[in-house]
Design a protein around this motif. Structure first.
Motif, short mmCIF file in Angstrom:
data_model
loop_
_atom_site.label_atom_id
_atom_site.label_comp_id
_atom_site.label_asym_id
_atom_site.label_seq_id
_atom_site.Cartn_x
_atom_site.Cartn_y
_atom_site.Cartn_z
N LEU A 14 41.42 39.46 55.70
CA LEU A 14 41.59 39.16 54.27
C LEU A 14 41.67 40.45 53.45
O LEU A 14 42.48 40.55 52.52
CB LEU A 14 40.42 38.32 53.75
CG LEU A 14 40.45 36.83 54.08
CD1 LEU A 14 39.25 36.14 53.45
CD2 LEU A 14 41.72 36.17 53.58
N LEU A 17 45.04 41.93 53.88
CA LEU A 17 46.01 41.15 53.09
C LEU A 17 45.94 41.52 51.61
O LEU A 17 46.95 41.73 50.95
CB LEU A 17 45.73 39.66 53.24
CG LEU A 17 46.50 38.87 54.28
CD1 LEU A 17 46.14 37.41 54.19
CD2 LEU A 17 48.00 39.01 54.09
N MET A 18 44.72 41.59 51.10
CA MET A 18 44.50 41.91 49.69
C MET A 18 45.04 43.30 49.36
O MET A 18 45.75 43.48 48.38
CB MET A 18 43.00 41.88 49.38
CG MET A 18 42.50 40.52 48.93
SD MET A 18 40.88 40.67 48.21
CE MET A 18 39.86 40.29 49.59
N SER A 21 48.85 43.34 49.51
CA SER A 21 49.51 42.63 48.41
C SER A 21 49.44 43.46 47.13
O SER A 21 50.38 43.48 46.34
CB SER A 21 48.91 41.25 48.20
OG SER A 21 47.64 41.35 47.62
N MET A 148 42.95 38.41 38.97
CA MET A 148 42.58 37.14 39.64
C MET A 148 41.68 37.39 40.84
O MET A 148 41.79 38.41 41.51
CB MET A 148 43.85 36.40 40.09
CG MET A 148 44.53 35.65 38.96
SD MET A 148 46.19 35.14 39.41
CE MET A 148 45.88 33.58 40.18
N PHE A 149 40.80 36.43 41.09
CA PHE A 149 39.90 36.50 42.24
C PHE A 149 40.69 36.10 43.51
O PHE A 149 41.49 35.18 43.45
CB PHE A 149 38.73 35.54 42.00
CG PHE A 149 37.73 35.54 43.11
CD1 PHE A 149 36.76 36.52 43.20
CD2 PHE A 149 37.78 34.56 44.10
CE1 PHE A 149 35.85 36.52 44.24
CE2 PHE A 149 36.88 34.55 45.14
CZ PHE A 149 35.91 35.54 45.21
N PRO A 150 40.55 36.72 44.64
CA PRO A 150 39.58 37.77 44.96
C PRO A 150 40.16 39.19 44.89
O PRO A 150 39.44 40.15 45.12
CB PRO A 150 39.23 37.43 46.41
CG PRO A 150 40.51 36.90 46.97
CD PRO A 150 41.23 36.22 45.85
N THR A 151 41.46 39.27 44.51
CA THR A 151 42.09 40.61 44.54
C THR A 151 41.52 41.53 43.46
O THR A 151 41.68 42.75 43.55
CB THR A 151 43.62 40.49 44.38
OG1 THR A 151 43.89 39.46 43.44
CG2 THR A 151 44.31 40.19 45.69
N ILE B 171 48.65 31.00 43.06
CA ILE B 171 47.22 30.82 42.80
C ILE B 171 46.36 31.79 43.61
O ILE B 171 45.22 32.04 43.27
CB ILE B 171 46.78 29.36 43.05
CG1 ILE B 171 47.21 28.88 44.45
CG2 ILE B 171 47.27 28.42 41.97
CD1 ILE B 171 46.44 27.68 44.91
N LEU B 172 46.92 32.30 44.70
CA LEU B 172 46.18 33.26 45.52
C LEU B 172 46.99 34.55 45.66
O LEU B 172 47.92 34.63 46.46
CB LEU B 172 45.92 32.67 46.91
CG LEU B 172 44.60 31.95 47.13
CD1 LEU B 172 44.54 31.44 48.55
CD2 LEU B 172 43.39 32.84 46.85
N PRO B 173 46.65 35.56 44.86
CA PRO B 173 47.47 36.79 44.89
C PRO B 173 47.39 37.58 46.20
O PRO B 173 48.06 38.61 46.33
CB PRO B 173 46.93 37.60 43.72
CG PRO B 173 45.69 36.95 43.27
CD PRO B 173 45.59 35.60 43.85
N ILE B 174 46.61 37.08 47.17
CA ILE B 174 46.58 37.73 48.49
C ILE B 174 47.98 37.65 49.10
O ILE B 174 48.43 38.52 49.82
CB ILE B 174 45.59 36.99 49.43
CG1 ILE B 174 44.17 37.11 48.88
CG2 ILE B 174 45.65 37.52 50.84
CD1 ILE B 174 43.15 36.30 49.64
N PHE B 175 48.67 36.55 48.79
CA PHE B 175 50.00 36.32 49.37
C PHE B 175 51.09 36.83 48.43
O PHE B 175 50.92 36.85 47.22
CB PHE B 175 50.21 34.83 49.65
CG PHE B 175 49.18 34.26 50.57
CD1 PHE B 175 49.22 34.51 51.93
CD2 PHE B 175 48.15 33.47 50.07
CE1 PHE B 175 48.26 34.00 52.77
CE2 PHE B 175 47.18 32.95 50.91
CZ PHE B 175 47.23 33.22 52.27
N THR B 176 52.21 37.21 49.04
CA THR B 176 53.35 37.66 48.22
C THR B 176 54.62 36.94 48.68
O THR B 176 54.76 36.63 49.85
CB THR B 176 53.57 39.19 48.37
OG1 THR B 176 53.53 39.50 49.76
CG2 THR B 176 52.53 39.99 47.64
#
Lengths: 184, 280
Positions: A14, A17-18, A21, A148-151, B171-176
């Motif tokens: 994770l 990934l964070m 991104s 935004m969470f969690p980034t 909704i989840l900025p982990i993904f692009t």
């Protein structure tokens, strides 16, 4: 034991990934900045020729021409991209105004040299407008990601700060000639 | 664009009359069956009459379809300078290489039309799969509708405009989403997803005015997806028929009826958009 290793690996995954991104979004902005800079450079090179070719005809627009030249110098020497953005927005508005006022100068409209310059400038303005919108979207994505969470946690560790969007002049939203963008 | 509406309506009325003819035959056969079960000899008269009616009516829909195609649809299109070939379709190679269409095992194409700088045809793609007990193949439709290809002079970088869908990255900025371009028009964003390799070129094509026009076009024609590549513009329409005979008695609203029977009008609107708005 295996659960613990699995959990640690998952958290590591994770974090990777964070991190990726956020770097991707940061690079997107830099990429767009580079594209805008390239178009602006082309416009800086064009402005002196444009001013030179119109000043003999447009006596009444002297103050506008002076303002354009001044803003060009300021924009070229801007220390940050945000500063450059501010000068550029004003420069775009003045160039639009200048091109609109050309209608009042029939002799100028007949000049082949000016028409060529005008066409190049219009095309450049279209490219700049599109690049600005792409830049703004990249900035919005980036700003969302760092808030935004969690980034947001990773962004604060990385010291990432909010970026400013390019303000799009109101006239650009309204008076775009759709046809021109697709012209052969 | 001139359409002989009175002629269409005349045929439509005759078609509806035939529909009631079917209904009458059905009632006659039902009554015959009733008498047969009751042991009455009336069925000896009613059954032959019913079967005779059925014999005469069976060939009617096909005859009307052909009549409509040959006498209404073809002249209508010819008047507009459009070639119409009911039995012909797109070459399979085009369908195979079109990124808007899914993979398939079986392919059908008919009702081909060709205008000045465009061609279109109805397409049905189906795939084979094992049924639940994994013993035998079944077939299911993966795409049914119309494919339109517009040939342009202007070269554009690849751009895909498709129906809006859910994205985890929102909704989840982990993904692009690497190629997805979010556009600065909320209504447009709600309706469409845009994919392009070059974000600046995408925005040069999709200016604010073009996005507004696309929203309008979507509401009018309900096109499914658009793909621009080089000088080609591909557009798909899901569940659209270029000529839909069945709507002759199912659709009573005249405007909607004409749009249904001449699904091709939707095609014209899209071609017009691509020619006039996008190629001016």
């Amino acid at each position: 034991m295996w659960y613990l290793i699995g959990g640690v690996l998952f958290i590591l995954f994770l974090l990777v990934l964070m991190y990726n991104s956020l770097i991707y979004r940061k690079n997107q902005i830099e990429n767009m900045e580079g594209a805008i800079d390239a178009y602006l450079k082309q416009r800086y090179d064009l402005i002196p020729n444009l001013v030179e070719s119109v000043k003999a005809y447009m006596e009444h627009e002297k103050s506008v021409l002076e303002e354009i030249t001044k803003l060009r110098t300021l924009a070229m020497s801007a220390k940050s991209f945000d500063e450059k953005i501010e000068y550029e927005s004003r420069l775009s508005e003045l160039l639009d105004k200048l091109l609109l006022n050309v209608e009042n100068y029939p002799q100028l409209r007949a000049s082949e040299n000016f028409l060529q310059l005008q066409e190049t400038l219009t095309e450049l303005e279209e490219n700049i407008a599109a690049a600005r919108r792409a830049y703004n979207q990249a900035v919005t994505d980036y700003n969302n990601a760092i808030e935004m969470f969690p980034t947001n946690i990773m962004a604060s560790w990385m010291g990432l700060k909010r970026r400013k969007v390019f303000e799009i002049p109101e006239n650009e939203r309204k008076n775009i000639d759709v046809g021109k963008l697709f012209r052969n | 664009m001139s359409v002989n509406y009175s002629e269409i309506n005349r045929i439509r009325k005759r078609y509806i009359e035939k529909f009631f003819g079917y209904l009458l035959v059905f009632i006659l056969l039902e009554t015959g069956l009733f008498f047969l079960l009751r042991g009455s000899e009336y069925f000896l008269i009613i059954f032959p009459v019913g079967f005779l009616g059925l014999f005469f009516l069976t060939s009617v829909p096909d005859a009307y379809k052909n009549f409509l195609k040959e006498n209404i649809y073809k002249p209508f299109l010819e008047e507009l300078g459009i070639e119409y070939k009911p039995e012909r379709g797109f070459d399979e190679e085009i369908v195979k290489n079109c990124v808007l269409l899914p993979g398939y095992d079986d392919y059908e194409s008919k009702n081909y039309i060709k205008g000045g700088n465009f061609e279109a045809a109805e397409i049905k793609l189906s795939e084979e799969y094992y049924d639940s007990d994994e013993k035998r193949y079944e077939s299911r439709t993966v795409f049914e509708g119309v494919l339109l290809i517009v040939y342009s002079k202007k070269t554009l970088t690849p751009l895909l405009i498709t129906k809006n869908s859910f994205h985890l990255s929102d909704i989840l900025p982990i993904f692009t989403d690497k190629y997805r371009q979010k556009m600065d028009d909320l209504e447009f964003e709600k309706m469409f997803d845009v994919y392009a390799a070059d974000p600046i070129e995408a925005r040069k094509i999709l200016t604010h005015n073009v996005m507004r026009e696309l929203i309008k076009l979507k509401k009018e024609t309900d096109f499914y997806e658009m793909f621009f590549e080089g000088t080609l513009r591909f557009v798909t329409f899901k569940d659209l028929k270029l000529v839909d005979i069945s709507s002759m008695f199912t659709e009573m609203n005249e405007e909607r009826f004409l749009l249904n029977i001449f699904g091709v009008i939707k095609i014209f609107k899209v071609v017009e958009f691509l020619n006039e708005k996008a190629e001016a």
